[in-house]
Design an enzyme around this catalytic site. Structure first.
Site, PDB file in Angstrom:
ATOM      1  N   LYS A   1       0.783  -1.259  -0.020  1.00 38.32           N
ATOM      2  CA  LYS A   1       0.076  -0.071  -0.105  1.00 38.32           C
ATOM      3  C   LYS A   1       1.078   1.247   0.037  1.00 38.32           C
ATOM      4  O   LYS A   1       0.642   2.036  -0.786  1.00 38.32           O
ATOM      5  CB  LYS A   1      -0.884  -0.037   1.288  1.00 38.32           C
ATOM      6  CG  LYS A   1      -1.911  -0.918   1.072  1.00 38.32           C
ATOM      7  CD  LYS A   1      -2.879  -1.508   2.388  1.00 38.32           C
ATOM      8  CE  LYS A   1      -3.906  -2.534   2.172  1.00 38.32           C
ATOM      9  NZ  LYS A   1      -4.542  -2.822   3.581  1.00 38.32           N
TER      10      LYS A   1
ATOM     11  N   GLN B   1      -4.841  -2.132   9.960  1.00 38.91           N
ATOM     12  CA  GLN B   1      -4.684  -3.377   9.268  1.00 38.91           C
ATOM     13  C   GLN B   1      -5.164  -4.610  10.211  1.00 38.91           C
ATOM     14  O   GLN B   1      -4.719  -4.490  11.243  1.00 38.91           O
ATOM     15  CB  GLN B   1      -3.095  -3.528   8.973  1.00 38.91           C
ATOM     16  CG  GLN B   1      -2.921  -4.459   8.098  1.00 38.91           C
ATOM     17  CD  GLN B   1      -3.295  -4.646   6.778  1.00 38.91           C
ATOM     18  OE1 GLN B   1      -3.082  -3.550   6.019  1.00 38.91           O
ATOM     19  NE2 GLN B   1      -4.025  -5.629   6.092  1.00 38.91           N
TER      20      GLN B   1
ATOM     21  N   ASP C   1     -10.929   2.369   4.286  1.00 38.06           N
ATOM     22  CA  ASP C   1     -11.539   1.080   4.253  1.00 38.06           C
ATOM     23  C   ASP C   1     -12.728   0.692   4.183  1.00 38.06           C
ATOM     24  O   ASP C   1     -13.229  -0.253   3.536  1.00 38.06           O
ATOM     25  CB  ASP C   1     -10.819   0.166   5.382  1.00 38.06           C
ATOM     26  CG  ASP C   1      -9.369  -0.459   4.966  1.00 38.06           C
ATOM     27  OD1 ASP C   1      -9.100  -0.625   3.847  1.00 38.06           O
ATOM     28  OD2 ASP C   1      -8.795  -0.926   5.865  1.00 38.06           O
TER      29      ASP C   1
END
Ligand code: NAP
Length: 291
Positions: free
Chosen positions: A53, A97, A120
């Site tokens: 990322k 994460q 997200d």
């Protein structure tokens, strides 16, 4: 192979080129989109995902920062960090994460990201908006699937779409997005008694389960568009999806590979959401998904 390959890497490149232009326009207005990632504990797969990322951010000109916490950190420490990032004007997107160490409640932690920076798309505000037919910031994997369908010029309205898997972060939001675009959607799960009954009528078949080879060519409607979301590490170390590619690609009209399919799009959509969040911070109205 009869099917046309839906190449996630190639489509993602195109998305990055468009993002680059949007980012240039933001630079002119004195803004560099910023993404903050939180990594908790030592998980080698999570570290690799975050590295990918960060690399993608650097490629398109998004500022990225990673904050690491030890596996035994408290929820309070994470909440404090999220509060600071929520208030930080240089940061437009925040992600935590997953998976988290067992003592941390991921649902509570994800709710502590302000919805406008929840790139997200896991905050209940963003997930809930989709139930009402709106998209604020959508989860990246389903958004990537929809983008791939659009690139493939695959009609959605009026089609039978079957989603296998009903997770809150992949299967369910994808089903909502397909409903919003006028598909007739069936969602299967581990209790579905006759999977084939559904897969055989699917014009669009999206599989998000985590079981290699769950779907083979004999279960697929000839000419279907097959989107394989599953990622499975095989005993030989290679990655495989949930669809048996060799047999499915003989029957489908279009199919995604694993690796090189939906996974590439997920990262691209994370960056797209970050740029969208940065644009919105300036009051720019962004049609969603942004073109
Ligand atoms: P998850 O939370 O474990 O959900 C799996 C879903 O599959 C559940 O709804 C489960 O049903 C269903 N299921 C299990 N066995 C089944 C069967 N035999 N027939 C039909 N449905 C079955 O997983 P997830 O987070 O949604 O992820 C799914 C897969 O996608 C994983 O392989 C994951 O690694 C991959 N993934 C890929 C990306 C990407 O970027 N490409 C991103 C996210 C996830 P129940 O609800 O009844 O248990």
């Amino acid at each position: 192979m009869a099917a046309i390959l839906l190449d996630g890497a190639a489509i993602a490149q195109d998305v990055y080129a468009q993002l680059h232009e949007r980012i240039q326009r933001l630079h002119v207005r004195g803004i560099q989109p910023g993404l903050a990632a939180i990594l908790i504990g030592e998980n080698s797969a999570s570290r690799i995902y975050l590295k990918n990322k960060a690399r993608a951010c650097a490629r398109v000109g998004v500022h990225s920062e990673m904050f690491e916490f030890p596996a035994d950190c408290s929820e309070h420490e994470i909440f404090s960090k999220l509060q600071a990032l929520n208030a930080d004007s240089r940061i437009h997107g925040i992600l935590v994460q997953l998976p988290l160490p067992a003592h941390l409640r991921s649902e509570r932690i994800l709710q502590a990201i302000t919805p406008a920076k929840d790139v997200d798309g896991f905050n209940w505000v963003n997930l809930g908006a989709m139930v009402a037919g709106h998209t604020l910031l959508a989860p990246c994997t389903p958004l990537g699937v929809m983008t791939m369908l659009d690139y493939a010029r695959s009609p959605i309205e009026g089609r039978n779409a079957v989603v296998i898997g009903r997770s809150a972060l992949v299967g369910k939001p994808l089903a909502l997005m397909l409903i919003a675009r006028g598909a007739t959607v069936s969602v299967c799960n581990s209790k579905t008694t006759d999977l084939r009954q559904y897969t055989s009528i699917a014009d669009i078949l999206a599989v998000a389960v985590g079981r290699p080879g769950l779907i083979d060519g004999s279960m697929i409607k000839p000419g279907a568009v097959v989107i394989d979301i599953g990622i499975n590490r095989m005993p030989d170390g290679k990655l495989a999806g949930d669809v048996d590619f060799a047999s499915a690609s003989q029957v489908a009209s279009r199919i995604t590979p694993v690796p090189g399919g939906v996974g590439r799009m997920t990262v691209a959509m994370l960056l797209a959401n970050t740029v969208t969040a940065a644009e919105r911070s300036l009051g720019i109205e962004v049609p969603y998904p942004a073109q």
